[in-house]
Design a protein around this motif. Sequence first.
Motif, PDB file in Angstrom:
ATOM      1  N   LEU A 482      19.577  22.946  61.098  1.00  0.00           N
ATOM      2  CA  LEU A 482      21.025  23.087  62.217  1.00  0.00           C
ATOM      3  C   LEU A 482      21.060  24.006  62.362  1.00  0.00           C
ATOM      4  O   LEU A 482      21.709  24.147  63.879  1.00  0.00           O
ATOM      5  CB  LEU A 482      21.953  23.194  60.679  1.00  0.00           C
ATOM      6  N   MET A 483      20.683  25.465  62.654  1.00  0.00           N
ATOM      7  CA  MET A 483      20.152  26.856  63.394  1.00  0.00           C
ATOM      8  C   MET A 483      19.684  26.214  64.697  1.00  0.00           C
ATOM      9  O   MET A 483      20.518  26.195  65.762  1.00  0.00           O
ATOM     10  CB  MET A 483      19.912  27.537  62.534  1.00  0.00           C
ATOM     11  N   GLN A 484      19.059  25.856  64.323  1.00  0.00           N
ATOM     12  CA  GLN A 484      17.785  25.584  65.852  1.00  0.00           C
ATOM     13  C   GLN A 484      18.515  23.751  66.924  1.00  0.00           C
ATOM     14  O   GLN A 484      18.502  24.111  67.877  1.00  0.00           O
ATOM     15  CB  GLN A 484      17.123  24.741  65.283  1.00  0.00           C
ATOM     16  N   ALA A 485      19.557  23.598  65.438  1.00  0.00           N
ATOM     17  CA  ALA A 485      20.316  22.691  66.717  1.00  0.00           C
ATOM     18  C   ALA A 485      21.522  22.833  67.300  1.00  0.00           C
ATOM     19  O   ALA A 485      21.469  22.573  68.453  1.00  0.00           O
ATOM     20  CB  ALA A 485      20.492  20.749  65.999  1.00  0.00           C
ATOM     21  N   ALA A 486      22.473  24.115  66.265  1.00  0.00           N
ATOM     22  CA  ALA A 486      23.494  24.519  67.081  1.00  0.00           C
ATOM     23  C   ALA A 486      23.123  25.160  68.664  1.00  0.00           C
ATOM     24  O   ALA A 486      23.599  25.473  69.783  1.00  0.00           O
ATOM     25  CB  ALA A 486      24.299  25.416  66.130  1.00  0.00           C
ATOM     26  N   GLU A 487      21.853  26.514  68.362  1.00  0.00           N
ATOM     27  CA  GLU A 487      21.071  26.598  69.633  1.00  0.00           C
ATOM     28  C   GLU A 487      20.275  25.959  70.396  1.00  0.00           C
ATOM     29  O   GLU A 487      20.934  26.661  71.626  1.00  0.00           O
ATOM     30  CB  GLU A 487      19.978  27.808  69.056  1.00  0.00           C
ATOM     31  N   ALA A 488      19.666  25.174  70.214  1.00  0.00           N
ATOM     32  CA  ALA A 488      19.792  23.465  71.356  1.00  0.00           C
ATOM     33  C   ALA A 488      20.674  23.190  72.248  1.00  0.00           C
ATOM     34  O   ALA A 488      20.379  22.682  73.591  1.00  0.00           O
ATOM     35  CB  ALA A 488      18.731  22.880  70.401  1.00  0.00           C
ATOM     36  N   ALA A 489      22.061  23.063  71.408  1.00  0.00           N
ATOM     37  CA  ALA A 489      23.508  22.703  72.385  1.00  0.00           C
ATOM     38  C   ALA A 489      23.846  24.002  72.703  1.00  0.00           C
ATOM     39  O   ALA A 489      25.557  23.349  73.361  1.00  0.00           O
ATOM     40  CB  ALA A 489      24.097  21.961  71.274  1.00  0.00           C
ATOM     41  N   GLY A 490      23.647  25.287  72.453  1.00  0.00           N
ATOM     42  CA  GLY A 490      24.436  25.876  72.765  1.00  0.00           C
ATOM     43  C   GLY A 490      25.645  26.396  72.176  1.00  0.00           C
ATOM     44  O   GLY A 490      27.135  26.906  72.867  1.00  0.00           O
ATOM     45  N   GLU A 491      25.637  25.871  71.149  1.00  0.00           N
ATOM     46  CA  GLU A 491      26.677  26.182  70.207  1.00  0.00           C
ATOM     47  C   GLU A 491      26.869  27.499  69.318  1.00  0.00           C
ATOM     48  O   GLU A 491      25.765  28.030  68.639  1.00  0.00           O
ATOM     49  CB  GLU A 491      27.554  24.542  69.482  1.00  0.00           C
ATOM     50  N   ASP A 492      28.560  28.238  68.480  1.00  0.00           N
ATOM     51  CA  ASP A 492      28.090  28.645  67.716  1.00  0.00           C
ATOM     52  C   ASP A 492      27.654  28.005  66.658  1.00  0.00           C
ATOM     53  O   ASP A 492      28.339  26.953  66.390  1.00  0.00           O
ATOM     54  CB  ASP A 492      29.635  29.425  67.506  1.00  0.00           C
ATOM     55  N   TYR A 493      26.787  29.101  65.673  1.00  0.00           N
ATOM     56  CA  TYR A 493      26.864  28.045  64.163  1.00  0.00           C
ATOM     57  C   TYR A 493      27.262  28.714  63.225  1.00  0.00           C
ATOM     58  O   TYR A 493      27.644  29.264  62.705  1.00  0.00           O
ATOM     59  CB  TYR A 493      25.564  28.819  63.689  1.00  0.00           C
ATOM     60  N   GLN A 494      28.185  27.223  63.076  1.00  0.00           N
ATOM     61  CA  GLN A 494      29.248  27.460  61.725  1.00  0.00           C
ATOM     62  C   GLN A 494      29.174  26.259  61.092  1.00  0.00           C
ATOM     63  O   GLN A 494      30.156  25.198  61.317  1.00  0.00           O
ATOM     64  CB  GLN A 494      30.286  27.583  61.936  1.00  0.00           C
ATOM     65  N   PRO A 495      28.380  26.352  60.580  1.00  0.00           N
ATOM     66  CA  PRO A 495      27.857  24.737  59.373  1.00  0.00           C
ATOM     67  C   PRO A 495      29.030  24.628  58.558  1.00  0.00           C
ATOM     68  O   PRO A 495      29.711  26.096  57.977  1.00  0.00           O
ATOM     69  CB  PRO A 495      26.515  24.808  58.462  1.00  0.00           C
ATOM     70  N   GLU A 496      29.504  23.540  58.260  1.00  0.00           N
ATOM     71  CA  GLU A 496      31.158  22.989  56.746  1.00  0.00           C
ATOM     72  C   GLU A 496      30.347  21.646  56.019  1.00  0.00           C
ATOM     73  O   GLU A 496      30.135  20.773  56.884  1.00  0.00           O
ATOM     74  CB  GLU A 496      32.432  23.194  57.887  1.00  0.00           C
ATOM     75  N   PRO A 497      29.697  21.873  54.894  1.00  0.00           N
ATOM     76  CA  PRO A 497      29.288  23.048  54.641  1.00  0.00           C
ATOM     77  C   PRO A 497      28.730  24.617  54.319  1.00  0.00           C
ATOM     78  O   PRO A 497      27.373  23.437  55.238  1.00  0.00           O
ATOM     79  CB  PRO A 497      29.497  22.239  53.256  1.00  0.00           C
ATOM     80  N   ASP A 498      28.168  25.759  54.181  1.00  0.00           N
ATOM     81  CA  ASP A 498      27.867  26.452  54.561  1.00  0.00           C
ATOM     82  C   ASP A 498      26.199  25.851  53.452  1.00  0.00           C
ATOM     83  O   ASP A 498      26.663  26.013  52.505  1.00  0.00           O
ATOM     84  CB  ASP A 498      27.556  27.383  54.436  1.00  0.00           C
ATOM     85  N   PRO A 499      25.107  26.095  54.076  1.00  0.00           N
ATOM     86  CA  PRO A 499      23.860  24.963  53.023  1.00  0.00           C
ATOM     87  C   PRO A 499      23.304  26.799  52.128  1.00  0.00           C
ATOM     88  O   PRO A 499      22.933  26.516  50.881  1.00  0.00           O
ATOM     89  CB  PRO A 499      22.662  24.881  53.924  1.00  0.00           C
ATOM     90  N   LEU A 500      23.716  27.807  52.800  1.00  0.00           N
ATOM     91  CA  LEU A 500      23.626  28.630  51.953  1.00  0.00           C
ATOM     92  C   LEU A 500      24.362  29.363  51.392  1.00  0.00           C
ATOM     93  O   LEU A 500      24.243  29.378  50.118  1.00  0.00           O
ATOM     94  CB  LEU A 500      23.417  30.455  53.010  1.00  0.00           C
ATOM     95  N   GLU A 501      25.637  28.967  51.328  1.00  0.00           N
ATOM     96  CA  GLU A 501      26.436  29.017  50.490  1.00  0.00           C
ATOM     97  C   GLU A 501      26.298  28.414  49.495  1.00  0.00           C
ATOM     98  O   GLU A 501      26.926  28.175  47.567  1.00  0.00           O
ATOM     99  CB  GLU A 501      28.428  28.212  50.938  1.00  0.00           C
ATOM    100  N   LYS A 502      26.072  27.325  49.176  1.00  0.00           N
ATOM    101  CA  LYS A 502      25.110  26.152  48.477  1.00  0.00           C
ATOM    102  C   LYS A 502      24.380  26.422  47.544  1.00  0.00           C
ATOM    103  O   LYS A 502      24.620  26.448  46.180  1.00  0.00           O
ATOM    104  CB  LYS A 502      25.128  24.425  48.971  1.00  0.00           C
ATOM    105  N   ALA A 503      23.643  27.075  48.657  1.00  0.00           N
ATOM    106  CA  ALA A 503      21.764  27.858  47.877  1.00  0.00           C
ATOM    107  C   ALA A 503      22.960  28.714  46.545  1.00  0.00           C
ATOM    108  O   ALA A 503      22.580  28.805  45.386  1.00  0.00           O
ATOM    109  CB  ALA A 503      21.422  28.005  49.189  1.00  0.00           C
ATOM    110  N   LEU A 504      24.275  29.165  47.015  1.00  0.00           N
ATOM    111  CA  LEU A 504      23.305  30.753  46.170  1.00  0.00           C
ATOM    112  C   LEU A 504      24.448  30.400  45.034  1.00  0.00           C
ATOM    113  O   LEU A 504      24.669  29.979  43.685  1.00  0.00           O
ATOM    114  CB  LEU A 504      24.862  31.540  46.905  1.00  0.00           C
TER     115      LEU A 504
END
Length: 630
Positions: A482-504
């Motif tokens: 998701l981060m790579q896709a956001a960088e490729a699109a020139g967008e800020d990476y703010q996923p909802e829901p956050d995979p890292l939050e789910k991992a925690l």
Amino acid sequence: MPFLFLGFLICLGLFGAGLEWHYRFALELGGVGMLMMVFRPVVALPKLWWWLGIGVLVFSAAGFFLGRGWVDSGWREAIEAAGVPTGDRAFVQPGYSAETWVLQAMTLMAILWVATQRTEQPLKAAGGFALGVAVYAILSKVAEPHASHFGFLANRNHTATLLAMGVTVGLGGAIQSLREKQWGWMAAFVAAVLMAVWAILIWSISRAGFVLLGVGAVGLFIGLGPKYLGKQGRKLVVLGVIALVGAFVLGDWTVKQRLVETTEKVGAVAGGRGDAAEAGDEAAVGAEDLDFRVPTMLDTVDMIGANPWTGVGAGQFEFVFPQYRDRAAVVDEARNIHPESDWLWMASESGVPAALAFLLLVVVAFALALPKVLRARSRAVRMACLVAAGLLAFHGWFDIPGHVVPLVLAAVGLYSVALPWSEGSRPPVSLTWVFRLVGGLMVAAMVWAILDAIRQRPSSDVRVAERAREEVSELLELDATLMQAAEAAGEDYQPEPDPLEKALGAIGKAIDRTPLDPDLRRLQGSLALQFDDKQPVVEEAFLAERALLPGVVAVRMAQAGLWNDFDVERTEALWREAMELADRQQAAHPGYRYRPSQVISLAKRQSGKSPELKRRVSRLESGAESAEKP
């Protein structure tokens, strides 16, 4: 007929040793459960067996009901101060222990059922086993399932146990065939013996195999006695011993080199121990390098002494042993999954009373069997089967073959083959239905285990940590995508829901079920470091990991490296803690692998190009040099 199916299950267990644990147990114990439902017991077991078996189960389960006052509370208070809950019962992780206890209870019932079976054709049953071992050896060499060692089993010493059992049975079968003039069977037994001996000496590098080979052969010949062997038999034995010793002396094999190195090390350590204090660390290092089993076993004895009545709970050794790991720390800082001994493992987890009850059960079983074998027909092959079964219990003092289900089933199967059909009273009908009921429960439990392994959200405490790590790995991969896709699109990476939050969240739930797992704490802290507002979570997780692994310098250094980019104060504090721990370990155990100077070298590497970290390393180094001056 049941021995044929039992042999098939043993083969599945041996060749399927690489499967995940739930599938292995489903094949092995679920398969025995099916046999218990189909085949009735042939003889009744002595009542003492049942009372001892009940004693094993009751004593090993006592910690579920007794309070923490029955066990050592010192280490529990230490980890509770670090935020790790330990509860008010003797067992800290009761769910995990209960699942493991059920597996052990099913294994015990499987042992008792196999012990009720008999065969009227011991020579054929023994021949099938000896030839099966020979085939296992050949396939192990052809397939080479493990690059590091010989055999399909996870441990080379367990394969060595199986090979030695095969040699012992083959020798007895060859003697019996010779006496009965069954030349075809004699040729088969001799071929099986030669194949297994070749595997022990040439293909395997396990010292245990060579030792067990000798123990099995000597035990067989002592059990039969010179009178039974006769003049020709005694000559054959002498020739065999000469051939084996000559081949060992003249051959250049890895197992021979390891045995010679061990013998030389014993002499070196014995000669240098007296001046260890004056001569430095060499003698101490030699003593610990002699065999890592020795310090591990000694630490385990301390652990047993601190928790003698209930043990720490089935399946809990790997979680609790770090609190008692003292002498073994000189060898390395690796996690010990077991204490290198079946009997110590059982005593440490189930308590001394349970271990003594099981030991007495084994002693009684062999004591009752020996006179029956001595007065039975086909004595040679029966004695060989009895001795081969005893090799497992003997080797269990120095390794853990008794925790390998197919080896246990093989040993108990050979024990049953050794006993004549005529010995033993007829079993009551009620015993048949008891085994059928237990067998049905075993099959149901194994079906549940497989289904639970397939589920994304396992209900098993034994599997929850494993699944949490798998889920975290999947979510980290998703986060990177998701981060790579956001960088490729020139967008800020703010996923909802956050995979890292789910991992925690997944890690937190797993910790609730298995609070003594240090790997989960490390993973939790590493994930929380990725968030600006979760530093308290990081501190709590890392403090808990250090408390769960109190004697491990590498844990402090790894945490220091993780803090590098976030908080240099904490990095320096962890470096200091690692130096103090290394200093204490060196003082207690000369030869410990870490010295304060080595910690400083690691800290220099971790500091990289950071001027601030380099300055702190220099300050640390100056302090260490000042402390070393008189």
